[in-house]
Design a protein around this motif. Structure first.
Motif, mmCIF file in Angstrom:
data_model
loop_
_atom_site.group_PDB
_atom_site.id
_atom_site.type_symbol
_atom_site.label_atom_id
_atom_site.label_comp_id
_atom_site.label_asym_id
_atom_site.label_seq_id
_atom_site.Cartn_x
_atom_site.Cartn_y
_atom_site.Cartn_z
ATOM 1 N N ALA A 100 -22.156 18.194 9.554
ATOM 2 C CA ALA A 100 -23.443 18.385 8.892
ATOM 3 C C ALA A 100 -23.510 19.707 8.147
ATOM 4 N N SER A 101 -22.955 20.760 8.727
ATOM 5 C CA SER A 101 -23.010 22.058 8.049
ATOM 6 C C SER A 101 -22.086 22.084 6.837
ATOM 7 N N ASN A 102 -20.962 21.345 6.911
ATOM 8 C CA ASN A 102 -20.084 21.253 5.735
ATOM 9 C C ASN A 102 -20.823 20.694 4.539
ATOM 10 N N VAL A 103 -21.676 19.713 4.777
ATOM 11 C CA VAL A 103 -22.448 19.112 3.688
ATOM 12 C C VAL A 103 -23.588 20.037 3.280
ATOM 13 N N ALA A 104 -24.273 20.624 4.260
ATOM 14 C CA ALA A 104 -25.400 21.500 3.965
ATOM 15 C C ALA A 104 -24.990 22.704 3.122
ATOM 16 N N LEU A 105 -23.773 23.207 3.338
ATOM 17 C CA LEU A 105 -23.299 24.367 2.583
ATOM 18 C C LEU A 105 -22.573 23.989 1.301
ATOM 19 N N GLY A 106 -22.456 22.702 1.026
ATOM 20 C CA GLY A 106 -21.857 22.266 -0.230
ATOM 21 C C GLY A 106 -20.359 22.190 -0.235
ATOM 22 N N VAL A 107 -19.728 22.318 0.942
ATOM 23 C CA VAL A 107 -18.274 22.175 0.999
ATOM 24 C C VAL A 107 -17.893 20.750 0.616
ATOM 25 N N TYR A 108 -18.703 19.794 1.072
ATOM 26 C CA TYR A 108 -18.561 18.391 0.683
ATOM 27 C C TYR A 108 -19.923 17.873 0.251
ATOM 28 N N GLU A 109 -19.916 16.928 -0.676
ATOM 29 C CA GLU A 109 -21.177 16.444 -1.238
ATOM 30 C C GLU A 109 -21.936 15.537 -0.279
ATOM 31 N N LYS A 110 -21.213 14.685 0.435
ATOM 32 C CA LYS A 110 -21.847 13.682 1.284
ATOM 33 C C LYS A 110 -21.153 13.638 2.642
ATOM 34 N N PRO A 111 -21.852 13.165 3.669
ATOM 35 C CA PRO A 111 -21.218 13.096 4.998
ATOM 36 C C PRO A 111 -19.916 12.319 5.000
ATOM 37 N N GLU A 112 -19.857 11.256 4.208
ATOM 38 C CA GLU A 112 -18.634 10.455 4.190
ATOM 39 C C GLU A 112 -17.472 11.169 3.507
ATOM 40 N N ASP A 113 -17.737 12.283 2.812
ATOM 41 C CA ASP A 113 -16.669 13.041 2.164
ATOM 42 C C ASP A 113 -15.952 13.985 3.128
ATOM 43 N N VAL A 114 -16.591 14.318 4.245
ATOM 44 C CA VAL A 114 -15.961 15.199 5.230
ATOM 45 C C VAL A 114 -14.743 14.463 5.802
ATOM 46 N N PRO A 115 -13.555 15.050 5.741
ATOM 47 C CA PRO A 115 -12.327 14.309 6.084
ATOM 48 C C PRO A 115 -12.072 14.156 7.582
ATOM 49 N N LEU A 116 -13.066 13.667 8.312
ATOM 50 C CA LEU A 116 -12.878 13.457 9.738
ATOM 51 C C LEU A 116 -11.728 12.495 10.012
ATOM 52 N N ARG A 117 -11.675 11.416 9.214
ATOM 53 C CA ARG A 117 -10.628 10.418 9.412
ATOM 54 C C ARG A 117 -9.238 10.985 9.138
ATOM 55 N N VAL A 118 -9.141 11.798 8.113
ATOM 56 C CA VAL A 118 -7.844 12.384 7.770
ATOM 57 C C VAL A 118 -7.332 13.231 8.937
ATOM 58 N N ILE A 157 -22.756 11.019 12.923
ATOM 59 C CA ILE A 157 -22.137 11.055 11.591
ATOM 60 C C ILE A 157 -20.770 10.375 11.632
ATOM 61 N N ALA A 158 -19.973 10.698 12.652
ATOM 62 C CA ALA A 158 -18.649 10.076 12.772
ATOM 63 C C ALA A 158 -18.777 8.557 12.902
ATOM 64 N N ARG A 159 -19.754 8.109 13.658
ATOM 65 C CA ARG A 159 -19.949 6.673 13.850
ATOM 66 C C ARG A 159 -20.483 6.011 12.585
ATOM 67 N N ARG A 160 -21.501 6.607 12.007
ATOM 68 C CA ARG A 160 -22.208 5.961 10.895
ATOM 69 C C ARG A 160 -21.449 6.041 9.588
ATOM 70 N N HIS A 161 -20.886 7.192 9.275
ATOM 71 C CA HIS A 161 -20.280 7.421 7.963
ATOM 72 C C HIS A 161 -18.762 7.266 7.950
ATOM 73 N N HIS A 162 -18.129 7.260 9.128
ATOM 74 C CA HIS A 162 -16.672 7.177 9.175
ATOM 75 C C HIS A 162 -16.180 6.033 10.057
ATOM 76 N N ASP A 163 -17.100 5.214 10.517
ATOM 77 C CA ASP A 163 -16.756 4.018 11.298
ATOM 78 C C ASP A 163 -15.934 4.323 12.546
ATOM 79 N N PHE A 164 -16.200 5.451 13.186
ATOM 80 C CA PHE A 164 -15.531 5.731 14.447
ATOM 81 C C PHE A 164 -16.045 4.751 15.494
ATOM 82 N N THR A 165 -15.124 4.104 16.173
ATOM 83 C CA THR A 165 -15.481 3.194 17.255
ATOM 84 C C THR A 165 -15.849 3.995 18.490
ATOM 85 N N ASP A 166 -16.430 3.328 19.474
ATOM 86 C CA ASP A 166 -16.773 4.038 20.703
ATOM 87 C C ASP A 166 -15.547 4.620 21.409
#
Length: 374
Positions: free
Chosen positions: A285-303, A331-340
């Protein structure tokens, strides 16, 4: 049985908890639709919280009350029902962010204010399923109003000890130097942190704008901390690219990297982090809030996850970024499809990367297994 993921509302720290209520419905809990067989609540998932800044952990309502108490005039960005609009990818934006943070910090003037902040931060973490919190603080920022550097740290540690007893949350402190200040100041802080290792200090960090100064300028401070048994957890790889992560590893011998998310831009660095088991304290969330990434789905959690880089999701500064710990898992669940099972593994990684003693780790890891069986 088939487990389904539910959609959640907007992620906002102003929408969950006792003083919020304008973002996520039902105190931020995931909603279950009638057609769904079962949805596990991420707030019931045991986890560790390794990236939370001291002033930034404050509840918005607490800031308003303290400002009124001391006659501090808050800027409009800190008085609204929504988090402030921030973008810190340029110097002007970072200055605005830092100015808001400093204004909030100026409202912490007495030991009882410190005690309240820490107790409420613990309550928020417990509500979000945290069983262990390492809160990060630069005591020099509070020293002028609390009687000096040593009294300030002792007041903070006493507050952490009291909050831990009252809430049942395991809590420790990471003392952080400011890279905007002279490296000699960092050495003083490192010696102080080591001195109080038996009172609850477990790590040594380096915060503020990573684009300023060189990591190697602080190598001696981190050597002092490591020799004193503290883990090294400097910031890197957020506002600056992969090179700042490499500097944390090469110059400061980091065991954890605050943020580290920009490592996703360098496959070789990803392999190194994965092979060495270096934890990245990722704060979506802070990555997006500070403009490092435009949208939550842009944060490279999956990578990062798919590369085998261990992560500990963190809230960073809920006061300014508008979300707390469980929201990062949402965010991980909703925007990056992380399973339980994947969310459970993220929780395990946070627990394993913490400084929690073995008995607490085992208890939390067992709780993660129970969550998956629920």
């Amino acid at each position: 049985m088939r487990w389904e993921r539910a959609p959640v509302g907007p992620v906002s720290a102003f929408g969950a908890g006792p003083d919020r209520g304008k973002g996520l419905p039902d105190s931020g809990r995931v909603r279950q639709d009638p057609w769904m067989e079962h949805v596990r609540d991420v707030r019931d998932l045991p986890k560790a919280h390794l990236h939370l800044h001291f002033t930034g952990s404050m509840r918005p309502s607490t800031l308003l009350e303290l400002a009124d108490k001391y006659g501090v005039r808050l800027p409009e960005a800190l008085t609204g029902a929504e988090p402030p609009k921030l973008r810190a990818t340029d110097e002007r934006g970072w200055f605005r962010f830092q100015r808001l943070y400093d204004t909030a910090r100026s409202c912490l003037r007495a030991p009882e204010d410190i005690q309240r902040l820490v107790r409420e931060a613990a309550e928020e973490d417990v509500r979000d399923g945290s069983g262990w919190l390492e809160i990060q603080v630069d005591p020099t920022s509070y020293a002028p109003l609390l009687g000096g550097l040593i009294p300030a740290l002792e007041i903070i540690l006493d507050a952490v000890d009291s909050a831990s007893r009252e809430t049942g949350l395991g809590m420790r402190v990471v003392v952080a130097a400011n890279r905007m200040k002279h490296p000699l100041d960092a050495r003083t802080l490192a010696r102080l942190a080591v001195r109080y290792a038996d009172r609850g200090v477990v790590g040594f960090g380096l915060s503020n704008d990573e684009r300023r100064g060189m990591a190697r300028d602080f190598d001696r401070a981190f050597a002092i901390a490591r020799e004193g048994g503290l883990l090294a957890a400097p910031h890197g790889g957020e506002l600056s690219g992969p090179s700042s992560v490499r500097d944390c590893l090469d110059d400061l011998h980091a065991r954890r990297v605050g943020h580290g998310v920009r490592a996703a831009e360098d496959p070789r660095l990803l392999r190194r982090l994965a092979e060495k088991g270096i934890i990245c304290e990722v704060c979506p969330a802070s990555n997006v809030a500070l403009g490092v990434y435009e949208k939550p789905e842009d944060v490279p959690l999956r990578v990062l996850y798919d590369a085998g880089v261990p992560m500990a999701l963190g809230a960073d500064d809920p006061l300014l970024f508008g979300s707390r710990l469980a929201d990062q898992y949402d965010i991980a669940r909703r925007h990056h499809d992380f399973t339980d099972p994947e969310l459970a593994e993220l929780a395990r990684q946070s627990i394993r990367g913490s400084a929690a003693p073995p008995d607490i780790r085992e208890k939390l890891l067992a709780g993660v297994a129970d969550w998956l069986k629920s």
